[in-house]
Design an enzyme around this catalytic site. Structure first.
Site, PDB file in Angstrom:
ATOM      1  N   GLN A 136       0.844  -1.199   0.000  1.00  0.00           N
ATOM      2  CA  GLN A 136       0.000   0.000   0.000  1.00  0.00           C
ATOM      3  C   GLN A 136       0.876   1.244   0.000  1.00  0.00           C
ATOM      4  O   GLN A 136       1.401   1.601  -1.042  1.00  0.00           O
ATOM      5  CB  GLN A 136      -0.995  -0.044   1.168  1.00  0.00           C
ATOM      6  CG  GLN A 136      -2.037  -1.126   0.967  1.00  0.00           C
ATOM      7  CD  GLN A 136      -3.205  -1.024   1.932  1.00  0.00           C
ATOM      8  OE1 GLN A 136      -3.421  -0.024   2.598  1.00  0.00           O
ATOM      9  NE2 GLN A 136      -3.984  -2.083   2.004  1.00  0.00           N
ATOM     10  N   ASP A 137       1.067   1.894   1.162  1.00  0.00           N
ATOM     11  CA  ASP A 137       1.993   3.027   1.112  1.00  0.00           C
ATOM     12  C   ASP A 137       3.257   2.696   1.886  1.00  0.00           C
ATOM     13  O   ASP A 137       3.305   1.713   2.618  1.00  0.00           O
ATOM     14  CB  ASP A 137       1.348   4.345   1.543  1.00  0.00           C
ATOM     15  CG  ASP A 137       0.873   4.369   2.979  1.00  0.00           C
ATOM     16  OD1 ASP A 137       0.574   5.454   3.469  1.00  0.00           O
ATOM     17  OD2 ASP A 137       0.793   3.301   3.616  1.00  0.00           O
ATOM     18  N   PRO A 138       4.319   3.491   1.718  1.00  0.00           N
ATOM     19  CA  PRO A 138       5.607   3.145   2.329  1.00  0.00           C
ATOM     20  C   PRO A 138       5.542   3.170   3.855  1.00  0.00           C
ATOM     21  O   PRO A 138       4.689   3.818   4.455  1.00  0.00           O
ATOM     22  CB  PRO A 138       6.545   4.246   1.816  1.00  0.00           C
ATOM     23  CG  PRO A 138       5.880   4.827   0.616  1.00  0.00           C
ATOM     24  CD  PRO A 138       4.413   4.697   0.870  1.00  0.00           C
TER      25      PRO A 138
END
Length: 227
Positions: free
Chosen positions: A63-65
């Site tokens: 998904q996101d970092p």
């Protein structure tokens, strides 16, 4: 005909589009305002640098970092050497121990050796503000990564997509199942791994598919760079 499309070509095409210029400008403005944004600017596109389009064999969508210091370096699920292994990756290692004969859990979470073998470790959002999960979700990255997945779908054959959790599965809905091999499981996070990620055997299934289609198997044992 050999397809010679590269990530350079894909990125050059995207950079001409207003949405993507806006995305890059918004991230640059956040950094210019003094906010800490992960990963560092030089690492944002590491997944594309380390896994060329023509060499993509497996795609794992994140998904996101990671939003903690010294974690994110542009590869989904991976962290820099010397940083504690995050919980989702701990669970991926637990699954690998039961799925891949001889796999021993490493003491690090650095997955660059996977990327160099053709495992595209792609987050669907490529930047995040320090300590603020999902803070860049509305920046336009999702459109970019939709187009990246579309490029893999179009320009490659026989790629294994490992889609873990509802977000990745929705994101992967455009993939042509006749041309590629798509595997679904719950996300490896501690919240959901026990609902079917453990025991899914996705890593061995990916290797079986690759070898049956004339590709070399992935060595799933992550290697630290030689000093």
């Amino acid at each position: 005909m050999v397809n010679t499309m590269t990530w350079h070509d894909v990125l050059a095409e995207e950079k001409e589009k207003p949405y993507f210029r806006n995305t890059l400008a918004r991230v640059a403005a956040e950094r210019a305002a003094g906010k800490t944004v992960y990963p560092p600017q030089t690492d944002v596109f590491n997944a594309f640098r380390l896994t060329e389009l023509g060499g993509v064999k497996v795609v794992i969508l994140g998904q996101d970092p990671y939003h903690g210091p010294n974690q994110a370096h542009g590869l989904a699920f991976s962290v820099l050497p010397g940083v504690p292994v995050p919980p989702s990756l701990v669970n991926m290692y637990k699954e690998l121990v039961t799925d891949i004969p001889g796999f021993e859990r490493p003491n690090h979470g650095f997955l660059e050796s996977w990327a160099r073998q053709g495992v595209m470790l792609l987050n669907t959002v490529l930047t995040v503000e320090a300590g603020q999960a999902h803070s860049h979700v509305k920046f336009g990255w999702e459109t970019f990564t939709d187009n990246v997945i579309a490029a893999i779908n179009q320009h490659r054959e026989g790629v294994v997509f490992l889609l873990w959790g509802a977000h990745a599965q929705k994101k992967g809905s455009i993939i042509d199942r006749k041309r590629h091999h798509v595997l679904h499981a719950p996300h490896p996070s501690p919240l959901s791994a026990h609902r079917g990620f453990f025991g899914s055997a996705h890593f061995s299934q990916a290797n079986r598919w690759l070898t049956e289609h004339g590709e070399s198997a992935i060595d799933w044992m992550p290697q630290l760079p030689a000093r």
